[in-house]
Motif scaffolding. Structure first.
Motif, PDB file in Angstrom:
ATOM      1  N   GLN A 537       9.297 -13.809  29.916  1.00 29.98           N
ATOM      2  CA  GLN A 537       8.954 -14.627  31.014  1.00 29.98           C
ATOM      3  C   GLN A 537       7.524 -14.795  31.570  1.00 29.98           C
ATOM      4  O   GLN A 537       6.986 -15.711  31.941  1.00 29.98           O
ATOM      5  CB  GLN A 537       9.777 -14.349  32.265  1.00 29.98           C
ATOM      6  CG  GLN A 537      11.385 -14.663  32.031  1.00 29.98           C
ATOM      7  CD  GLN A 537      12.029 -14.133  33.319  1.00 29.98           C
ATOM      8  OE1 GLN A 537      11.720 -13.327  34.038  1.00 29.98           O
ATOM      9  NE2 GLN A 537      13.206 -14.706  33.480  1.00 29.98           N
ATOM     10  N   HIS A 538       6.701 -13.518  31.490  1.00 26.91           N
ATOM     11  CA  HIS A 538       5.441 -13.606  32.041  1.00 26.91           C
ATOM     12  C   HIS A 538       4.544 -14.024  30.908  1.00 26.91           C
ATOM     13  O   HIS A 538       3.651 -14.903  30.838  1.00 26.91           O
ATOM     14  CB  HIS A 538       5.229 -12.058  32.345  1.00 26.91           C
ATOM     15  CG  HIS A 538       5.601 -12.155  33.634  1.00 26.91           C
ATOM     16  ND1 HIS A 538       4.688 -11.808  34.864  1.00 26.91           N
ATOM     17  CD2 HIS A 538       6.606 -11.971  34.168  1.00 26.91           C
ATOM     18  CE1 HIS A 538       5.400 -11.284  35.876  1.00 26.91           C
ATOM     19  NE2 HIS A 538       6.881 -11.588  35.605  1.00 26.91           N
ATOM     20  N   ARG A 539       4.739 -13.676  29.622  1.00 29.07           N
ATOM     21  CA  ARG A 539       3.702 -13.916  28.544  1.00 29.07           C
ATOM     22  C   ARG A 539       3.790 -15.408  28.126  1.00 29.07           C
ATOM     23  O   ARG A 539       2.738 -15.928  27.610  1.00 29.07           O
ATOM     24  CB  ARG A 539       3.764 -12.993  27.294  1.00 29.07           C
ATOM     25  CG  ARG A 539       2.520 -12.864  26.308  1.00 29.07           C
ATOM     26  CD  ARG A 539       2.557 -11.465  25.509  1.00 29.07           C
ATOM     27  NE  ARG A 539       3.726 -10.997  25.104  1.00 29.07           N
ATOM     28  CZ  ARG A 539       4.396 -11.639  24.063  1.00 29.07           C
ATOM     29  NH1 ARG A 539       3.818 -12.487  23.296  1.00 29.07           N
ATOM     30  NH2 ARG A 539       5.360 -11.117  23.603  1.00 29.07           N
ATOM     31  N   LEU A 540       4.913 -15.943  27.947  1.00 29.46           N
ATOM     32  CA  LEU A 540       5.044 -17.145  27.303  1.00 29.46           C
ATOM     33  C   LEU A 540       5.396 -18.172  28.390  1.00 29.46           C
ATOM     34  O   LEU A 540       5.659 -19.430  28.022  1.00 29.46           O
ATOM     35  CB  LEU A 540       6.403 -17.068  26.544  1.00 29.46           C
ATOM     36  CG  LEU A 540       6.344 -16.177  25.214  1.00 29.46           C
ATOM     37  CD1 LEU A 540       7.689 -16.384  24.497  1.00 29.46           C
ATOM     38  CD2 LEU A 540       5.252 -16.503  24.487  1.00 29.46           C
ATOM     39  N   LEU A 541       5.297 -17.778  29.702  1.00 30.03           N
ATOM     40  CA  LEU A 541       5.293 -18.581  30.962  1.00 30.03           C
ATOM     41  C   LEU A 541       6.819 -19.393  30.943  1.00 30.03           C
ATOM     42  O   LEU A 541       6.737 -20.735  31.029  1.00 30.03           O
ATOM     43  CB  LEU A 541       4.255 -19.589  30.943  1.00 30.03           C
ATOM     44  CG  LEU A 541       2.742 -19.129  30.593  1.00 30.03           C
ATOM     45  CD1 LEU A 541       1.786 -20.118  30.970  1.00 30.03           C
ATOM     46  CD2 LEU A 541       2.547 -18.120  32.250  1.00 30.03           C
ATOM     47  N   LEU A 542       7.671 -18.665  30.754  1.00 31.59           N
ATOM     48  CA  LEU A 542       8.988 -19.141  30.947  1.00 31.59           C
ATOM     49  C   LEU A 542       9.909 -18.382  32.012  1.00 31.59           C
ATOM     50  O   LEU A 542      10.778 -17.513  31.770  1.00 31.59           O
ATOM     51  CB  LEU A 542       9.786 -18.960  29.511  1.00 31.59           C
ATOM     52  CG  LEU A 542       9.089 -19.539  28.231  1.00 31.59           C
ATOM     53  CD1 LEU A 542       9.994 -18.965  27.182  1.00 31.59           C
ATOM     54  CD2 LEU A 542       9.550 -21.010  28.449  1.00 31.59           C
ATOM     55  N   PRO A 543       9.445 -18.732  33.225  1.00 31.51           N
ATOM     56  CA  PRO A 543       9.999 -17.925  34.384  1.00 31.51           C
ATOM     57  C   PRO A 543      11.631 -17.932  34.424  1.00 31.51           C
ATOM     58  O   PRO A 543      12.379 -17.270  35.174  1.00 31.51           O
ATOM     59  CB  PRO A 543       9.308 -18.514  35.699  1.00 31.51           C
ATOM     60  CG  PRO A 543       9.108 -19.851  35.259  1.00 31.51           C
ATOM     61  CD  PRO A 543       8.568 -19.814  33.701  1.00 31.51           C
ATOM     62  N   ASP A 544      12.279 -19.058  34.127  1.00 29.26           N
ATOM     63  CA  ASP A 544      13.671 -19.475  34.244  1.00 29.26           C
ATOM     64  C   ASP A 544      14.532 -19.096  32.928  1.00 29.26           C
ATOM     65  O   ASP A 544      15.739 -19.246  32.849  1.00 29.26           O
ATOM     66  CB  ASP A 544      13.881 -20.769  34.466  1.00 29.26           C
ATOM     67  CG  ASP A 544      13.169 -21.225  35.851  1.00 29.26           C
ATOM     68  OD1 ASP A 544      13.176 -20.638  36.820  1.00 29.26           O
ATOM     69  OD2 ASP A 544      12.832 -22.331  35.788  1.00 29.26           O
ATOM     70  N   LEU A 545      13.728 -18.513  32.034  1.00 27.13           N
ATOM     71  CA  LEU A 545      14.489 -17.767  30.840  1.00 27.13           C
ATOM     72  C   LEU A 545      15.561 -16.930  31.221  1.00 27.13           C
ATOM     73  O   LEU A 545      15.232 -16.151  32.266  1.00 27.13           O
ATOM     74  CB  LEU A 545      13.609 -17.245  29.911  1.00 27.13           C
ATOM     75  CG  LEU A 545      14.092 -16.974  28.384  1.00 27.13           C
ATOM     76  CD1 LEU A 545      14.290 -18.279  27.494  1.00 27.13           C
ATOM     77  CD2 LEU A 545      13.195 -16.121  27.644  1.00 27.13           C
ATOM     78  N   THR A 546      16.796 -16.918  30.565  1.00 21.45           N
ATOM     79  CA  THR A 546      17.715 -15.890  30.977  1.00 21.45           C
ATOM     80  C   THR A 546      18.286 -15.228  29.927  1.00 21.45           C
ATOM     81  O   THR A 546      17.959 -15.444  28.630  1.00 21.45           O
ATOM     82  CB  THR A 546      19.058 -16.923  31.479  1.00 21.45           C
ATOM     83  OG1 THR A 546      19.727 -17.407  30.260  1.00 21.45           O
ATOM     84  CG2 THR A 546      18.949 -17.652  32.659  1.00 21.45           C
ATOM     85  N   ILE A 547      18.865 -14.160  30.208  1.00 20.99           N
ATOM     86  CA  ILE A 547      19.445 -13.162  29.319  1.00 20.99           C
ATOM     87  C   ILE A 547      20.888 -12.802  29.504  1.00 20.99           C
ATOM     88  O   ILE A 547      21.119 -12.483  30.685  1.00 20.99           O
ATOM     89  CB  ILE A 547      18.627 -11.726  29.310  1.00 20.99           C
ATOM     90  CG1 ILE A 547      18.894 -11.107  27.836  1.00 20.99           C
ATOM     91  CG2 ILE A 547      18.929 -10.923  30.085  1.00 20.99           C
ATOM     92  CD1 ILE A 547      18.330 -11.664  26.563  1.00 20.99           C
ATOM     93  N   SER A 548      21.950 -12.700  28.519  1.00 24.30           N
ATOM     94  CA  SER A 548      23.195 -12.615  28.860  1.00 24.30           C
ATOM     95  C   SER A 548      23.361 -11.109  27.940  1.00 24.30           C
ATOM     96  O   SER A 548      23.150 -10.904  26.909  1.00 24.30           O
ATOM     97  CB  SER A 548      24.129 -13.410  28.116  1.00 24.30           C
ATOM     98  OG  SER A 548      24.126 -14.640  28.875  1.00 24.30           O
ATOM     99  N   VAL A 549      24.223 -10.037  28.773  1.00 25.51           N
ATOM    100  CA  VAL A 549      24.371  -8.614  28.364  1.00 25.51           C
ATOM    101  C   VAL A 549      25.792  -8.489  28.363  1.00 25.51           C
ATOM    102  O   VAL A 549      26.530  -8.931  29.496  1.00 25.51           O
ATOM    103  CB  VAL A 549      23.700  -7.657  28.869  1.00 25.51           C
ATOM    104  CG1 VAL A 549      23.854  -6.463  28.379  1.00 25.51           C
ATOM    105  CG2 VAL A 549      22.363  -7.956  28.782  1.00 25.51           C
ATOM    106  N   ASN A 550      26.436  -8.135  27.285  1.00 24.43           N
ATOM    107  CA  ASN A 550      27.813  -7.585  27.155  1.00 24.43           C
ATOM    108  C   ASN A 550      28.129  -6.502  27.865  1.00 24.43           C
ATOM    109  O   ASN A 550      27.293  -5.380  27.724  1.00 24.43           O
ATOM    110  CB  ASN A 550      28.523  -7.581  25.685  1.00 24.43           C
ATOM    111  CG  ASN A 550      28.550  -8.935  25.231  1.00 24.43           C
ATOM    112  OD1 ASN A 550      29.485  -9.777  25.472  1.00 24.43           O
ATOM    113  ND2 ASN A 550      27.606  -9.241  24.288  1.00 24.43           N
TER     114      ASN A 550
END
Length: 712
Positions: A537-550
């Motif tokens: 999110q910080h380095r690639l400037l993608l503040p809305d990127l999400t992660i899904s975890v089981n």
């Protein structure tokens, strides 16, 4: 004068003292206990001296001692225990199978003797459970014997106070005086019993007459200093035999010839009954009345001896474990659980042949010895008959109760090693049967030991992998079908084994769940995923990127899981909306109350919840109204059939329409072709993932994919 102080030795029922100078062996045993439900603390010392010092202050639940130690032999510890109050069971281990050492250890007071191997050291928790059960029975029996001895002492004092029956035999006239008390004890009124010796002998049980005559003759001839004989005598009132103690002392002339003998008669019937009950209890299970492990081992040893004498003799050992017995105990209570065990015991007895032996090892475990079978498949037929009988409905305290039994079979013949090894083989086969599901029967095969050993090594490797951070996370992109861009990733755990390379989850997740490591692994994966998301999110400037975890079922019931997740979001400064937790439909349905509380806690903090594999579980839609799920993940089994099967297409269409009505997001899993993607877009499915877009990628590859800004 000063009073000597008494050292207080504290008991610790949760500690096992391991005396082992081989660090590798000590580590293997310590790791074997890590998943034990009792949570034992393994206290390791290397020398006999350290062990002595420890035992002076603490009494562990169990001592496991190597026979050969740097400063002595493990059996010397038994002498230390006999001189102190700190008495606990001791298991002796040795690297060499030496019958002389085994006999010496058991005579010295060890409760068990084990030859070291990976299997026996890895299986030490089960040995500890068995030893502690046996020790508990031994302690109960010892206390009962102490109580009996005290009772006898009190009885002796009381007997003196009220006077036992007295008798006086004139050997020259061959007449006997019987006191009124003696006659009353035998159910006679004054004057009803003739003054002859034959009158008394006529009341003695025919099985004891010879014993009493021999005792009298031995004393009269000078062979014994006094007469003392226990025998059964008939009571004239109720015609029942009662145990009596006959004591006497001869009066002699100067030449040693007896001319008179006098003595007493003591009623010891209750004492004998107590002794017989103690003997029975020592060999039988208190709850079910079945033989216990000690009697079972005796019967099994007899079968082994017979097999060594007779070439064609064949027998079998069955190890039976009730499936999901804990559910009955937890839901209906221990009283119903005990009733179920007694009912199962009755059915086992009804299912066996004359001459067979069934025992209860403890808990919900039973053993059977089939004494003499004609062929191998006969044991299988009997075991299946038992399984069918056990699974029939039980009516207990007004409830209908159902259970099944997993059964392992070990065949015995003249090449069998020992009774213990046969039980171990049957136990191993039972666990293989339980792995297939409920109510299965499995025959032991030699390869099962190797499989069990490999499983143990894999478990040890897995524990080391967690400790050394060999587990890693791969990332599979989740794509918006409206924009064609990557919206986020699903985090998928992988194991980078130092020797076997990349190990897939299907090969190790079942073991992780079985050993209780799933919670630690889940926290580890969640931490890695959150840390990686923060970096992207910080380095690639993608503040809305999400992660899904089981989230696994065992993690799900952790009381502080919601707090763990909130702390992790705070630690990595992540917006709650960027984290989605994936749980299965079955997990929700099996833990509805816990699920509702947990999901509400997440919802309040803005954390998303995805229903994984939707449509493959209970297919109950009621929870969608009561539990705030924000994403349904359509199972790949439906997506894969969209372009080839009209039923698959209709199922996907229905799920998307349902989600749209409930204002719930949808992700289609397992997209592998352009045709499937086209159909999903036509149905206005919001999100998708699958090999068509990308397989799960390591961190570097996933980052490269993000940087390339692909569009589908």
């Amino acid at each position: 004068m000063s009073t000597p102080s008494t050292q207080v030795v504290s008991a610790d029922a949760k500690t096992i003292l391991l005396i082992e100078d081989d660090e590798a062996h000590a580590l293997l045993i310590r790791r074997a206990f890590e998943s034990h439900p009792e949570g034992y603390v393994i206290d390791v010392v290397r020398t006999l001296r350290e062990a002595r010092d420890t035992l002076e202050h603490h009494v562990p639940a169990l001592v496991i001692a190597d026979y050969r130690l740097p400063d002595g032999e493990g059996v010397e510890l038994l002498q230390v225990q006999s001189n102190t109050a700190s008495v606990c069971p001791v298991v002796i281990m040795t690297g060499h199978g030496d019958e002389h050492l085994a006999v010496e250890s058991m005579r010295a007071g060890a409760i068990d003797y084990i030859v070291k191997s990976d299997a026996t050291m890895g299986g030490m928790p089960r040995t500890a459970d068995r030893v502690l059960r046996e020790w508990h029975h031994i302690e109960q029996r010892r206390k009962a014997e102490q109580a009996l001895a005290l009772s006898e002492e009190r009885y002796a004092l009381a007997a003196k106070a009220v006077n036992d029956g007295l008798w006086d035999w004139n050997l020259e006239t061959n007449t006997v005086y019987y006191s009124p008390r003696l006659k009353a004890m035998l159910g006679f009124a004054e004057g009803d019993l003739d003054d002859t010796l034959d009158a008394a002998f006529g009341l003695v049980h025919e099985g004891d007459v010879g014993l009493l005559r021999a005792a009298i003759d031995s004393h009269l001839s000078g062979g014994t200093p006094h007469l003392e004989c226990e025998c059964r005598m008939l009571n004239n009132n109720d015609s029942d035999f009662r145990w009596m103690m006959i004591r006497g002392l001869a009066v002699r002339y100067s030449d040693g010839v007896a001319y008179r003998m006098a003595g007493s008669l003591t009623d010891i019937h209750e004492r004998k009954r107590a002794e017989q009950q103690l003997h029975h209890d020592a060999l039988h299970d208190v709850l079910t009345g079945l033989p216990n492990r000690a009697l079972f081992m005796d019967r099994l040893s007899r079968c082994l001896e017979r097999a060594r004498r007779c070439d064609n003799y064949l027998f079998a050992v069955l190890f039976l474990d009730l499936d999901r017995f804990k559910v009955v105990n937890d839901s209906l209570g221990h009283t119903v659980g005990d009733e179920l065990l007694k009912s199962v015991a009755d059915r086992l007895l009804d299912s066996l042949r004359d001459g067979d032996t069934v025992c209860r090892f403890g808990g919900d475990e039973f053993g059977v010895v089939l004494d003499g079978i004609d062929r191998e498949d006969e044991a299988m037929q009997i075991a299946k008959r038992i399984a069918q009988r056990v699974e029939q409905t039980y009516r207990l305290s007004g409830d209908e109760v159902f259970t099944t039994a997993s059964i392992g079979i070990a065949l015995g013949s003249n090449d069998a090693d020992s009774a213990e090894s046969l039980i171990h083989n049957a136990d191993t086969a039972m666990f293989r049967a339980k792995a297939h599901g409920r109510g299965y029967v499995e025959l032991f095969k030699g390869t099962m030991h190797m499989d069990a050993l490999q499983q143990l090594h894999l478990e040890n490797d897995l524990r080391r992998a967690l400790a050394h951070e060999e587990l890693t996370v791969f990332y599979q992109p989740i794509v918006s079908l409206e924009s064609g861009r990557i919206e986020g990733f699903e985090a998928l755990v992988r194991w980078q084994h130092p020797e076997k390379g990349l190990v897939l989850p299907c090969e190790f997740i079942p073991l992780v769940e079985e050993t209780g490591l799933i919670n630690a692994m889940g926290r580890y994966v969640l931490k890695l995923a959150c840390a990686q998301l923060r970096e992207w999110q910080h380095r690639l400037l993608l503040p809305d990127l999400t992660i899904s975890v089981n989230i696994s079922a065992k993690q799900f019931v952790e009381s502080d899981l919601a707090d763990q997740i909130k702390k992790m979001l705070h630690e990595y400064a992540l917006k709650p909306a960027c984290l989605k937790l994936e749980i299965t439909e079955n997990l929700i349905m099996e833990n509805t109350e816990d699920a509702s509380q947990f999901v509400e806690a997440l919802y309040e903090h803005g954390i998303g919840l995805a229903m994984d594999d939707f449509g493959t579980g209970y297919s109950s839609l009621s929870y969608l109204h009561s539990i705030p799920v924000d994403t349904l993940k359509i199972d790949r089994s439906f997506v894969s059939q969209m372009d080839t099967d009209s039923n698959g297409f209709e199922i996907v269409r229905t799920i998307i329409a349902l989600a749209r009505t409930l204002k719930i997001n949808v992700t289609a899993e397992g997209v592998e072709s352009i045709d499937q993607l086209t159909l999903l877009r036509a149905l206005q499915c919001p999100m998708a993932q699958g090999f068509y877009f990308s397989k799960p990628l390591d961190v570097a590859s996933a980052e490269a994919l993000l940087i390339s800004r692909p569009s589908w």
